[in-house]
Design a protein around this motif. Structure first.
Motif, mmCIF file in Angstrom:
data_model
loop_
_atom_site.group_PDB
_atom_site.id
_atom_site.type_symbol
_atom_site.label_atom_id
_atom_site.label_comp_id
_atom_site.label_asym_id
_atom_site.label_seq_id
_atom_site.Cartn_x
_atom_site.Cartn_y
_atom_site.Cartn_z
ATOM 1 N N ALA A 1 36.460 -5.083 6.065
ATOM 2 C CA ALA A 1 35.877 -6.113 5.202
ATOM 3 C C ALA A 1 34.467 -6.476 5.665
ATOM 4 O O ALA A 1 33.570 -6.726 4.837
ATOM 5 N N TYR A 2 34.261 -6.485 6.987
ATOM 6 C CA TYR A 2 32.926 -6.766 7.531
ATOM 7 C C TYR A 2 31.922 -5.690 7.113
ATOM 8 O O TYR A 2 30.807 -6.005 6.690
ATOM 9 N N VAL A 3 32.317 -4.431 7.195
ATOM 10 C CA VAL A 3 31.438 -3.342 6.768
ATOM 11 C C VAL A 3 31.120 -3.466 5.277
ATOM 12 O O VAL A 3 29.979 -3.256 4.841
ATOM 13 N N GLY A 4 32.121 -3.818 4.488
ATOM 14 C CA GLY A 4 31.881 -4.003 3.066
ATOM 15 C C GLY A 4 30.897 -5.123 2.781
ATOM 16 O O GLY A 4 30.031 -4.994 1.903
ATOM 17 N N ARG A 5 30.991 -6.207 3.535
ATOM 18 C CA ARG A 5 30.050 -7.316 3.338
ATOM 19 C C ARG A 5 28.628 -6.913 3.748
ATOM 20 O O ARG A 5 27.650 -7.304 3.092
ATOM 21 N N ILE A 6 28.516 -6.137 4.822
ATOM 22 C CA ILE A 6 27.194 -5.688 5.262
ATOM 23 C C ILE A 6 26.554 -4.814 4.185
ATOM 24 O O ILE A 6 25.370 -4.952 3.851
ATOM 25 N N LEU A 7 27.333 -3.909 3.610
ATOM 26 C CA LEU A 7 26.802 -3.026 2.574
ATOM 27 C C LEU A 7 26.477 -3.787 1.294
ATOM 28 O O LEU A 7 25.555 -3.408 0.563
ATOM 29 N N ASP A 8 27.188 -4.885 1.040
ATOM 30 C CA ASP A 8 26.926 -5.692 -0.156
ATOM 31 C C ASP A 8 25.786 -6.683 0.042
ATOM 32 O O ASP A 8 25.389 -7.347 -0.923
ATOM 33 N N GLY A 9 25.271 -6.801 1.278
ATOM 34 C CA GLY A 9 24.175 -7.737 1.541
ATOM 35 C C GLY A 9 24.624 -9.131 1.898
ATOM 36 O O GLY A 9 23.800 -10.051 1.964
ATOM 37 N N ASP A 10 25.909 -9.329 2.150
ATOM 38 C CA ASP A 10 26.432 -10.633 2.541
ATOM 39 C C ASP A 10 26.405 -10.721 4.066
ATOM 40 O O ASP A 10 27.373 -10.372 4.734
ATOM 41 N N TRP A 11 25.294 -11.208 4.603
ATOM 42 C CA TRP A 11 25.115 -11.305 6.051
ATOM 43 C C TRP A 11 25.278 -12.742 6.541
ATOM 44 O O TRP A 11 24.906 -13.051 7.674
ATOM 45 N N GLY A 12 25.819 -13.611 5.721
ATOM 46 C CA GLY A 12 26.026 -14.990 6.118
ATOM 47 C C GLY A 12 24.820 -15.869 5.837
ATOM 48 O O GLY A 12 23.803 -15.423 5.299
ATOM 49 N N LEU A 13 24.955 -17.141 6.197
ATOM 50 C CA LEU A 13 23.898 -18.125 6.006
ATOM 51 C C LEU A 13 23.299 -18.506 7.349
ATOM 52 O O LEU A 13 23.989 -18.553 8.365
ATOM 53 N N SER A 14 22.012 -18.801 7.326
ATOM 54 C CA SER A 14 21.322 -19.246 8.530
ATOM 55 C C SER A 14 21.687 -20.694 8.841
ATOM 56 O O SER A 14 21.727 -21.539 7.937
ATOM 57 N N PHE A 15 21.973 -20.981 10.119
ATOM 58 C CA PHE A 15 22.259 -22.349 10.505
ATOM 59 C C PHE A 15 21.061 -23.264 10.252
ATOM 60 O O PHE A 15 21.227 -24.424 9.887
#
Length: 338
Positions: free
Chosen positions: A68-82
């Motif tokens: 799931a982490y690899v899928g998020r990386i490929l989709d551009g979902d790298w999280g939000l900046s604090f």
């Protein structure tokens, strides 16, 4: 050549897999709540917590979490900046061109200076000027980047006032960011004082480029000198001289082409070094690139941003090494045979 390229791509895939495993492990290594580290959200409510657990599949096995982490990386979902509560990937893409521009100009300068000087030191190794260049390369190789940068700022910016100390452009010039590369953006803009803005951007670029190019230039000089000296000792060089070819013909047709082949691979290695040294250079010169952005994120303990920055820098270094390996093999028949 196609077989070699496919083999390199296959090996590169393993490197990227290792990189994603490292990035995935960081969420376990960073202190604090793992949900906050993954998402970048703070003060997570119970409803958000359940939703985030399902989104990041934390209730599943480690393997499923990794996929799931690899899928998020490929989709551009790298999280939000604090710090900004904005997506990390757009912020990275906004500061990335500044670092790439600075590193590209420093690499170009090191190549344009290092290769000719290295060839001169190999051909005229017994002259005083060649020995002087060799001594300067040893000094430049040993110089700490931060000390060298502060010294140049003190001399050319503070004492003489010739060059600015920080930034990419004077605040009087308002250049819209189209590509992120300052010189290209000035060229594409509709500024009335485009020439003055271009000149000011070059003034801001000069000191950071010289500082960043110092170390790879010394490496390029020494590597080119050793490569050329090794080529000049080969049997085909002696045969070419025995055939009556002039010194210039021997050096150009037989020596130069073979001596520059290993230099192509060295360019990729130096680009990796430049990306690392750019972090210090950007902090000293307040250059708004990925290095300063990553250092600020470390000071702020902005873990999603740190994860994204490390992932971006590592991917860039791996891609640069891959490209130089392919180019070296393309121009070197012996490497293709091996």
């Amino acid at each position: 050549m196609l077989h070699y390229f496919l083999r390199r791509v296959f090996l590169l895939s393993f490197v990227f897999v290792a990189l994603t495993i490292l990035g995935f492990s960081l969420s376990y290594l960073f202190p604090g709540d793992r949900l906050s580290t993954l998402s970048g959200l703070t003060n997570i409510s119970e409803a958000q917590q359940l939703e985030l657990i399902r989104h990041y599949q934390l209730d599943q096995s480690v393997l499923q979490q990794y996929l799931a982490y690899v899928g998020r990386i490929l989709d551009g979902d790298w999280g939000l900046s604090f710090a900004s509560q904005q997506p990390v990937l757009p912020e990275l893409l906004a500061v990335f061109p500044a670092t790439l521009e600075l590193a590209a100009y420093a690499l170009m300068l090191s190549f344009l200076v290092g290769v000719p000087v290295g060839l001169f030191c190999a051909i005229r190794s017994e002259t005083i000027l060649a020995r002087l260049f060799s001594a300067l390369t040893l000094i430049g190789y040993s110089l700490p980047v931060f000390w060298w940068a502060l010294l140049l700022i003190m001399v050319f910016a503070l004492s003489l006032g010739w060059l600015p100390t920080s930034g990419r452009l004077h605040v009087l010039f308002d250049v819209p960011a189209k590509t992120g590369f300052m010189l290209l953006d000035i060229y594409l803009s509709d500024l009335t004082h485009k020439t003055a803005a271009f000149r000011d951007a070059l003034h801001h670029l000069l000191l950071p480029t010289i500082v960043l190019a110092t170390f790879p230039t010394t490496v390029m000089i020494r590597f080119t000198r050793n490569s050329m000296q090794s080529v000049l000792e080969q049997g085909y060089i002696k045969t070419a001289r025995a055939k009556g070819l002039s010194r210039a013909q021997v050096l150009y047709h037989h020596g130069l082409r073979n001596a520059l082949l290993p230099v192509i691979r060295q360019v990729g290695l130096q680009f990796s070094t430049l990306i690392t040294l750019a972090m210090l250079t950007e902090v000293i010169f307040s250059w708004p690139g990925i290095g300063q952005w990553l250092i600020d994120s470390i000071y702020q303990r902005n873990y999603p941003a740190i994860h994204g920055g490390l992932l971006m820098v590592s991917s860039l270094v791996i891609a640069a090494n891959m490209l130089t390996e392919v180019l070296h093999t393309l121009f070197n028949p012996l490497a293709r045979k091996g």
